[in-house]
Each structure stands twice: as structure tokens, then as C-alpha cells.
Design a protein around this motif. Structure first.
Motif, PDB file in Angstrom:
ATOM      1  N   LEU A  99       0.835  -1.188   0.000  1.00  0.00           N
ATOM      2  CA  LEU A  99       0.000   0.000   0.000  1.00  0.00           C
ATOM      3  C   LEU A  99       0.874   1.243   0.000  1.00  0.00           C
ATOM      4  CD1 LEU A  99      -2.557  -1.168   2.714  1.00  0.00           C
ATOM      5  CD2 LEU A  99      -2.970  -1.056   0.251  1.00  0.00           C
ATOM      6  N   GLN A 100       0.286   2.355  -0.439  1.00  0.00           N
ATOM      7  CA  GLN A 100       1.008   3.611  -0.484  1.00  0.00           C
ATOM      8  C   GLN A 100       1.432   4.008   0.920  1.00  0.00           C
ATOM      9  OE1 GLN A 100      -0.865   6.651  -2.882  1.00  0.00           O
ATOM     10  NE2 GLN A 100      -0.124   8.273  -1.515  1.00  0.00           N
ATOM     11  N   ALA A 101       2.726   4.312   1.094  1.00  0.00           N
ATOM     12  CA  ALA A 101       3.286   4.528   2.433  1.00  0.00           C
ATOM     13  C   ALA A 101       3.222   5.976   2.891  1.00  0.00           C
ATOM     14  CB  ALA A 101       4.739   4.050   2.471  1.00  0.00           C
ATOM     15  N   LYS A 102       2.912   6.909   1.963  1.00  0.00           N
ATOM     16  CA  LYS A 102       2.811   8.316   2.327  1.00  0.00           C
ATOM     17  C   LYS A 102       1.599   8.925   1.646  1.00  0.00           C
ATOM     18  CE  LYS A 102       6.275  10.996   3.023  1.00  0.00           C
ATOM     19  NZ  LYS A 102       7.488  11.859   2.955  1.00  0.00           N
ATOM     20  N   ASP A 103       1.014   9.946   2.304  1.00  0.00           N
ATOM     21  CA  ASP A 103      -0.093  10.659   1.677  1.00  0.00           C
ATOM     22  C   ASP A 103       0.385  11.458   0.474  1.00  0.00           C
ATOM     23  OD1 ASP A 103      -2.087   9.766   3.355  1.00  0.00           O
ATOM     24  OD2 ASP A 103      -1.723  11.327   4.838  1.00  0.00           O
ATOM     25  N   GLN A 104       1.536  12.113   0.631  1.00  0.00           N
ATOM     26  CA  GLN A 104       2.096  12.939  -0.426  1.00  0.00           C
ATOM     27  C   GLN A 104       3.585  12.640  -0.561  1.00  0.00           C
ATOM     28  OE1 GLN A 104       1.230  16.964   0.666  1.00  0.00           O
ATOM     29  NE2 GLN A 104      -0.958  16.789   0.226  1.00  0.00           N
ATOM     30  N   PRO A 105       4.093  12.541  -1.785  1.00  0.00           N
ATOM     31  CA  PRO A 105       5.517  12.210  -1.987  1.00  0.00           C
ATOM     32  C   PRO A 105       6.412  13.426  -1.761  1.00  0.00           C
ATOM     33  CG  PRO A 105       4.429  12.503  -4.100  1.00  0.00           C
ATOM     34  CD  PRO A 105       3.351  12.642  -3.060  1.00  0.00           C
ATOM     35  N   VAL A 106       6.475  13.909  -0.506  1.00  0.00           N
ATOM     36  CA  VAL A 106       7.273  15.082  -0.165  1.00  0.00           C
ATOM     37  C   VAL A 106       8.623  14.617   0.358  1.00  0.00           C
ATOM     38  CG1 VAL A 106       7.394  17.172   1.233  1.00  0.00           C
ATOM     39  CG2 VAL A 106       5.184  16.369   0.379  1.00  0.00           C
ATOM     40  N   ILE A 107       9.682  15.245  -0.141  1.00  0.00           N
ATOM     41  CA  ILE A 107      11.031  14.875   0.276  1.00  0.00           C
ATOM     42  C   ILE A 107      11.451  15.740   1.458  1.00  0.00           C
ATOM     43  CG2 ILE A 107      13.449  14.775  -0.437  1.00  0.00           C
ATOM     44  CD1 ILE A 107      12.469  14.296  -3.286  1.00  0.00           C
ATOM     45  N   GLY A 108      12.085  15.120   2.433  1.00  0.00           N
ATOM     46  CA  GLY A 108      12.561  15.843   3.599  1.00  0.00           C
ATOM     47  C   GLY A 108      12.673  14.908   4.782  1.00  0.00           C
ATOM     48  N   PRO A 109      13.076  15.427   5.939  1.00  0.00           N
ATOM     49  CA  PRO A 109      13.156  14.568   7.132  1.00  0.00           C
ATOM     50  C   PRO A 109      11.778  14.012   7.473  1.00  0.00           C
ATOM     51  CG  PRO A 109      13.325  16.890   7.735  1.00  0.00           C
ATOM     52  CD  PRO A 109      13.416  16.833   6.249  1.00  0.00           C
ATOM     53  N   GLU A 110      11.738  12.738   7.902  1.00  0.00           N
ATOM     54  CA  GLU A 110      10.465  12.055   8.115  1.00  0.00           C
ATOM     55  C   GLU A 110      10.379  11.462   9.515  1.00  0.00           C
ATOM     56  OE1 GLU A 110       9.626  10.169   3.693  1.00  0.00           O
ATOM     57  OE2 GLU A 110      11.030   9.162   5.044  1.00  0.00           O
ATOM     58  N   ILE A 111       9.152  11.294   9.972  1.00  0.00           N
ATOM     59  CA  ILE A 111       8.877  10.443  11.123  1.00  0.00           C
ATOM     60  C   ILE A 111       8.422   9.098  10.559  1.00  0.00           C
ATOM     61  CG2 ILE A 111       7.471  10.059  13.171  1.00  0.00           C
ATOM     62  CD1 ILE A 111       7.327  13.023  13.599  1.00  0.00           C
ATOM     63  N   ILE A 112       9.190   8.063  10.842  1.00  0.00           N
ATOM     64  CA  ILE A 112       8.889   6.718  10.353  1.00  0.00           C
ATOM     65  C   ILE A 112       7.994   6.022  11.372  1.00  0.00           C
ATOM     66  CG2 ILE A 112       9.858   4.520   9.600  1.00  0.00           C
ATOM     67  CD1 ILE A 112      10.624   6.856   7.834  1.00  0.00           C
ATOM     68  N   MET A 113       6.822   5.571  10.949  1.00  0.00           N
ATOM     69  CA  MET A 113       5.892   4.871  11.819  1.00  0.00           C
ATOM     70  C   MET A 113       5.859   3.391  11.425  1.00  0.00           C
ATOM     71  SD  MET A 113       4.867   7.313  13.766  1.00  0.00           S
ATOM     72  CE  MET A 113       3.369   6.828  14.606  1.00  0.00           C
ATOM     73  N   GLN A 114       6.175   2.538  12.375  1.00  0.00           N
ATOM     74  CA  GLN A 114       6.214   1.097  12.139  1.00  0.00           C
ATOM     75  C   GLN A 114       5.164   0.413  13.018  1.00  0.00           C
ATOM     76  OE1 GLN A 114       9.916  -0.789  13.169  1.00  0.00           O
ATOM     77  NE2 GLN A 114       9.139  -2.850  12.805  1.00  0.00           N
ATOM     78  N   PRO A 115       3.994   0.075  12.481  1.00  0.00           N
ATOM     79  CA  PRO A 115       2.969  -0.576  13.303  1.00  0.00           C
ATOM     80  C   PRO A 115       3.294  -2.051  13.534  1.00  0.00           C
ATOM     81  CG  PRO A 115       2.181  -0.314  11.066  1.00  0.00           C
ATOM     82  CD  PRO A 115       3.529   0.343  11.118  1.00  0.00           C
ATOM     83  N   VAL A 116       3.151  -2.484  14.770  1.00  0.00           N
ATOM     84  CA  VAL A 116       3.280  -3.892  15.140  1.00  0.00           C
ATOM     85  C   VAL A 116       1.970  -4.268  15.827  1.00  0.00           C
ATOM     86  CG1 VAL A 116       4.554  -5.602  16.468  1.00  0.00           C
ATOM     87  CG2 VAL A 116       5.780  -3.703  15.394  1.00  0.00           C
ATOM     88  N   LEU A 117       1.181  -5.084  15.174  1.00  0.00           N
ATOM     89  CA  LEU A 117      -0.166  -5.371  15.660  1.00  0.00           C
ATOM     90  C   LEU A 117      -0.152  -6.524  16.648  1.00  0.00           C
ATOM     91  CD1 LEU A 117      -2.159  -4.995  12.314  1.00  0.00           C
ATOM     92  CD2 LEU A 117      -1.594  -3.258  14.022  1.00  0.00           C
TER      93      LEU A 117
END
Length: 717
Positions: free
Chosen positions: A139-157
Motif C-alpha cells: 500500500l502507499q506509504a505516504k499521503d504525499q511524496p514530499v522529500i525531507g526529514p520524516e517520522i517513520i511509523m512502524q505498526p506492530v499489531l
């Protein structure tokens, strides 16, 4: 554009120059060039009038001093990376509360953890935003393909706080996270996971995170409001109250996602209890995704956004203060099943308060008498007495730990659930050996009695179980505890049934008042290979279905005889049966310690054929396992014999249980096992515990030998 102040100074400088020129003219000198000394003096005079040269530092984010101090106190390493505009990696341990959002991209991008991260990224980063990591999601991992520093969210269910440590250890630590957001507890509150198990699970996560230098945020579970709402609104509040108290003790950030103050805005005109409760419930229910009656409700997109905003506000500023405070003036039992509580409500507002106070129903206590309309003068206090009755009069004193009583309070168009924590008014009773394995004869339950009163008590106690009786007396100072010596003869033999559930009664007499603590003792004989074991039924009726285990050097087999079950496909799910298998495949010494598994879920049609196996968690076979399992390597087949018998045969590769010693023929080479089956309108199981079904201590023991020992697992339930 030149400012007016600068223009004025330039004019002064020009006037000084002109004055100098005039002076030169009077002496008959050359009027084209004034003396240098005159120009220097004029320049110095003009310079004195200029404003001081200072530049106020401008940041790309603005934080108040209080916000900076809060972040430096609770999340110093994460705050440092954010302030440097460096990437931050956050693991989200979440249950079904992450569900419900809809999106053209990955739906979890619209869940409250990602909404929180989006606000955090906007606060600190110019661009970049939030990226979601979900292996194999496609699935698409970002709402918008903006380049820059990111907060990476890793869900573990995960489904429970019981699994939190195993999930973080096995999957969350595969990367190097900076932060872990714990969003568990909703399913625990709904299913009634013992608070002691929830507390143990959270403490284990705290310890693991500290060991690896990971910072922690805990999100208290969202509210439920299934009909009847008066019976479900507080289902998650016991867990939320416990998480809040633990975070306060451990100095960990906590956010209450059940804070109605920031979720709904009831009309201020609601001044009576009969008016306010149904309106409040309808307002909140309108924000939930509708689910079938009796099941968990999840948040819609708008509610996820609100929950993310609550989390963001609590991390940066803390929760908004209430206009009142509550403290206990004491509680006592007036009868074996009645509890009288006195509370003091104090106003922190500058104007008088009119409060509507509605005690909510808990799993143990039902509010019976209260005057819900309370007027509190500004800066003053008012006493509120509440009477509760126990929901189960046969075990009115059975609850362990402190009382957690939620109150729904409304005032001036705001509603809030206030959790009151009280010490047990009865003697505290705990069992230091709630689950123990491989008992051959005597069992010591580890009974401990604590005096939770403010005065010394003299008491007599009596314990009865398995036709045996133990008794004694004790004298306890306030806060003191005693552990009476109690041993029960299990009398296990070859004729002993595989599973017994027998009553365990404890009665404590204090000054003529009897306090009854009713429990059950579940005794499970160790199972051997090729041994047919009957499956018990949740409805208490007899069952002809059986389960048999077998194994060789390559595979573990489960053969379920479905005698007595007429399978048919369910019109909603299309399944004729759903089976859940739990296997704790840690080594012998590890398996005797606390841990967690994750159920393997398979389902199929009524006709003969292969079952479908759902994705398997990487820690499925016990805490410490961390592998990706291909469900194609597991076979599950429903088949019929010529004599019309039907069997479900499941085969698991031995290689998946890679951490187990697998010593065939050795009674100490053991697996923790459980099997649950939902079919033909019935629920069958190998063993059932009040503990969470994925808790390793809720399982039975399988010995990898066809000559099992006469040992048993014993649980105090």
C-alpha cells in the motif's frame, strides 16, 4: 524599503554635512569638500542615534518554555533529533484501536498514531512528514511524496498487553527505533484480561525499552459504547486507570484517549442525569464505526483525527485541567455484597459549579444509591456518598488489587470520566503461584492476606478445595501481610481426568463479618503423543470431539475428531469452522517463565478440503521467536472417512519451532499448547483460563513422548 527611523537619521546626517559646508563658506575655503574631521563627527553623532544591531533567532518551529521542558523531561533523545530535523523512527504497538480509518493509501496513515506523528512532523520539519512501514502491505506509504526529514511509523499489531514485550522484541527491534508508542488495552478491557497481567506486560515493555535506550509514550484505550451503553462505557476504564498510575510511577508520558472533554461537546443546557447520559452516549456513538452488537467498535476517520490531536496535546502540554478535584474520604463494606464510598468533590473554579456525577458500571460493582446533582461553591468542597453492590454476590470480596471506580461527570457543557482509585475495603488476597507447571503431588497456591485497613485486624481464615480444609488465625497491623501455609494434595493418577475445574473457597472472618473469596482451581494433566484428549465446551454441555497430538523428526501434528459437530457454512463469514492453535515452543527452562504466544488462525468450508491459514505473527511460538512464516508450509485439511467420521488434521513444520530442543521420547521436552474450535454454533477448547489466551501461562503441557508423566499444570482462576 527604508524605515522612517533610518530616513530621519539620514536627514540628520545630511543636515550636519550642510552645516559643515556653510562653516567652510564663511572662511572662504573650497565649498565642494567639507573638512574630514567635520564629516567624521557628523557620522559619529548620527551613528549614536541608530538602533542597536541585534537579531532575534528565528526557528522553523515555535515551542513554549514549558513545552521544551516537558519534552526534555520525558523524551530527551527524541526531542533532540526532532530539533535537529533528523529522522525519528517510532514503533506503534497497537490493537484493533488502530482500525476503522479509510484511505486511498494505507488506512493506517489515517489512524490516530499517524495523525499524531503528522502534527509532530509539521511542528518540527519544513517538509518530509510521515512515512508508514508495513512489510508486504503493498500500500502507499505516504499521503504525499514530499522529500525531507520524516517520522517513520512502524505498526506492530498485537491483541493484548500480554503480547507487548514479545511483539517489541521480535518485530519492533528489527530496526533501531527511537520511540515506542503503546496503543494497547482496548481489547484487554473488553475481554476482561486480568489487570495483573496488563500491569506485568507493561512493566516488561518498560524494562525492554530502557535496556535498548528507547523512549516510551502510552496511549490509554479509547472508550466503547455498545448497547447497552451503561454496561460498556467503562469497560476500558480499569485498564486506562492502571496504565495512568503505572506511567505516573515510572515517569512515562501518558495520554488518555477516553477523555470525553476533547471528543464531544454536549449541550450546556443538560442539567440532569436522566437527560445527560443518553445524549452523551449518542454524541460519542456517532463518532464510531458501527459494529455488530457485542463486538468492539472502532473509530472513524474524524475520531482518529481527534484522538491524534489529544495525543499531540498531551505530549506537548499535558491534559487540560479539570474544574474539580476528587479525593476519597474512605470506603467500607456494609454487607458482604455492599460497598459504601464517600468522596470529596472540590471546586478549582472561580465560580460555583453544578456537577452531574454518574457512577459507571464496572465488571465487579454496580452503583445503586447516589445523588447525582451536586452544587459546589467556588473554591469549596462537597461530600458525595455512593453505594455499590457487587455484581456476583457469591464472590463479593473476590477482586484483587485496588478498586477502580469510574465516574462520568458533566458540567457547563463538558463531560469527563474521572477514575477514582481506592484501596480494597476488605482484606487483600493474592496468589503468588497463580500458574505452576509439572506438579506431581502437593500444590502450594501461595496464599497471601494483606490488611488494607487503617487499623489492626484479628482474623480467622478457612480454605476449602478438593474435599480438603485448612484453617488458621492471624493478626495484622495496617499494611502488613501474612502467607498462611496451605498445601493441597492433587492425588494425580492414570484415572484422573485430563481437565478438572474445582471450586476453591476462602473465607476470612473479621469481627463477625465474613468475607468470601471464591476462586476455581484448574488442574490439567500433561498430555502425551497419540493420546486422545476430550475437548471441553464453553456452554458446559458434553462434547464428543477430541484432540490428539503426534510428532516425528520433521513435523508436529494435531488431529481433531469432529464427532458430534454438523458443519455448515456461516452466511456472514462463509466459514464452517474457525480453529485457533497456540504453541509455546521455547526451551524447557524458558517455557516455565512468563511469556506470550500468538494464535495461528485457520478456517475452512463445510466440505472436505484444505483450510485457509491467516498470516502468522513473527513471535507466534513464544517470546524470543522472530521469523517470517510462510503459511503454505502449514497444511490443514478437513477429511471424511468411509464410516462418515470427520477429522481436521493440521501439520506444522518442525523447522518453525527452531528454538525447541525437540527431544523425542523425553517427558521434559515439552510444548505449551492450546486448541480452540468454533464450529456448528459451539465453542470447544482444550483448556480455558481467565488469563489472555495468548498468555503462555494459560496453556496446557504436551510432552514429546507417548508415555507422559503423571504431572499437571495447576492454575488459580
Amino acid at each position: 524599503m527604508v524605515s522612517s527611523r533610518i530616513r530621519t537619521l539620514l536627514a540628520l546626517f545630511s543636515a550636519a554635512t550642510a552645516s559643515a559646508q556653510t562653516a567652510v563658506d564663511k572662511t572662504g575655503a573650497d565649498t565642494a569638500k567639507p573638512p574630514l574631521a567635520v564629516l567624521q563627527s557628523a557620522a559619529l553623532n548620527a551613528e549614536k542615534e541608530l538602533p542597536s544591531a541585534s537579531i532575534s533567532p528565528q526557528h522553523y518551529y515555535q515551542l513554549s518554555e514549558a513545552q521544551r521542558e516537558r519534552l526534555q523531561q520525558y523524551l530527551p533523545r527524541t526531542y533532540l533529533k526532532l530539533s535537529r530535523r533528523q529522522r525519528v523512527h517510532c514503533v506503534v504497538l497497537g490493537d484493533r484501536s488502530l482500525q476503522g480509518a479509510q484511505s486511498v493509501a494505507d488506512p493506517l496513515l489515517q489512524s490516530f498514531p499517524c495523525e499524531f506523528a503528522r502534527l509532530l512532523a509539521a511542528k518540527f520539519y519544513y517538509t518530509g512528514g510521515v512515512r508508514l512501514i508495513r512489510p508486504s502491505a503493498g500500500l502507499q506509504a505516504k499521503d504525499q511524496p514530499v522529500i525531507g526529514p520524516e517520522i517513520i511509523m512502524q505498526p506492530v499489531l498485537a491483541s493484548s498487553m500480554v503480547q507487548a514485550e514479545a511483539a517489541l522484541m521480535s518485530e519492533g527491534l528489527q530496526a533501531t527505533p527511537d520511540l515506542v508508542l503503546i496503543a494497547l488495552g482496548m481489547e484487554d478491557g473488553w475481554s476482561g484480561t486480568p489487570l495483573a497481567s496488563v500491569e506485568s506486560g507493561l512493566r516488561d515493555v518498560f524494562a525492554l525499552a530502557k535496556k535498548h535506550g528507547i523512549e516510551v509514550i502510552v496511549a490509554g484505550p479509547m472508550l466503547q459504547a455498545a448497547d447497552p451503553a451503561e454496561a460498556t462505557l467503562a469497560r476500558t476504564r480499569g485498564v486506562s486507570s492502571l496504565l495512568h498510575d503505572l506511567c505516573l510511577t515510572e515517569k512515562v508520558l501518558f495520554s488518555d484517549l477516553g477523555d470525553l472533554t476533547r471528543l464531544i461537546a454536549p449541550p450546556p443546557a443538560l442539567q440532569t442525569a436522566t437527560q445527560s447520559f443518553p445524549v452523551l452516549v449518542r454524541h460519542y456513538q456517532s463518532r464510531l464505526s458501527v459494529e455488530p452488537v457485542g463486538t468492539l467498535s472502532v473509530a472513524d476517520n474524524a475520531l482518529h483525527t481527534s484522538l491524534g490531536e489529544i495525543l499531540f496535546q498531551d505530549v506537548l502540554d499535558g491534559p487540560p485541567p479539570a474544574l474539580w478535584s476528587i479525593r476519597s474520604l474512605g470506603s467500607k463494606t456494609t454487607a458482604p455484597d455492599k460497598l459504601a464510598v464517600n468522596l470529596e468533590l472540590s471546586s478549582t473554579a472561580s465560580t460555583p459549579l453544578h456537577l452531574t456525577v454518574l457512577p459507571l458500571v464496572t465488571s465487579d460493582w454496580l452503583p445503586r444509591e447516589v445523588s447525582p446533582e451536586v452544587d459546589v461553591p467556588a473554591g469549596k468542597s462537597q461530600t458525595l456518598p455512593i453505594t455499590y453492590v457487587h455484581t456476583d454476590t457469591a464472590s463479593a470480596s473476590s477482586a484483587d488489587g485496588p478498586l477502580r471506580l469510574p465516574l462520568l461527570i458533566t458540567s457547563d457543557g463538558k463531560a469527563r470520566i474521572h477514575d477514582v482509585t481506592l484501596p480494597q475495603p476488605t482484606p487483600g488476597v493474592s496468589w503468588t503461584s497463580p500458574t505452576s507447571f509439572n506438579h506431581e503431588g502437593a500444590f502450594t497456591p501461595g496464599l497471601q492476606i494483606t490488611n488494607s485497613r487503617a487499623e489492626k485486624i484479628n482474623a480467622a481464615w478457612e480454605l476449602t478445595c478438593l474435599g480438603q480444609k485448612s484453617s488458621g488465625s492471624l493478626s495484622l497491623d495496617p499494611g502488613a501481610a501474612d502467607s498462611p501455609a496451605v498445601k493441597l494434595d492433587l492425588a494425580i493418577s492414570k484415572e484422573t481426568p485430563f481437565r478438572q475445574k474445582v471450586p476453591l473457597g476462602l473465607q476470612i472472618d473479621i469481627e463477625g463479618q465474613k468475607h468470601v473469596f471464591s476462586r476455581h482451581l484448574e488442574i490439567l494433566r500433561n498430555i502425551g503423543l497419540k493420546q486422545k484428549v476430550p475437548l471441553s465446551a464453553a456452554d458446559g454441555q458434553s462434547s464428543a470431539a477430541t484432540l490428539q497430538f503426534d510428532a516425528d523428526g520433521q513435523k508436529l501434528f494435531l488431529i481433531c475428531d469432529l464427532t458430534g459437530l454438523e458443519l455448515s457454512d456461516d452466511r456472514d463469514t462463509g466459514h464452517a469452522y474457525d480453529a485457533f492453535i497456540n504453541i509455546d515452543a521455547r526451551r524447557y527452562g524458558q517455557r516455565l517463565t512468563p511469556g506470550a504466544t500468538a494464535a495461528i488462525h485457520l478456517h475452512g468450508k463445510a466440505g472436505d478440503g484444505l483450510a485457509q491459514i491467516e498470516k502468522i505473527a513473527v513471535w507466534a511460538f513464544g517470546t524470543g521467536y522472530a521469523a517470517n512464516y510462510d503459511t503454505k508450509d502449514i497444511t490443514a485439511k478437513l477429511a471424511s472417512t468411509p464410516d462418515r467420521k470427520r477429522t481436521l488434521t493440521i501439520a506444522l513444520p518442525r523447522a518453525y519451532l527452531y528454538d525447541h530442543e525437540w527431544a523425542m521420547g523425553n517427558g521434559n521436552s515439552q510444548l505449551g499448547v492450546n486448541f480452540r474450535l468454533q464450529a456448528a454454533g459451539r465453542s470447544l477448547f482444550l483448556t480455558a483460563s481467565h488469563r489472555h489466551p495468548d498468555d503462555a501461562e494459560s496453556l496446557a503441557v504436551l510432552e514429546l513422548t507417548d508415555k507422559p508423566t503423571l504431572r499437571a499444570t495447576v492454575r488459580v482462576e
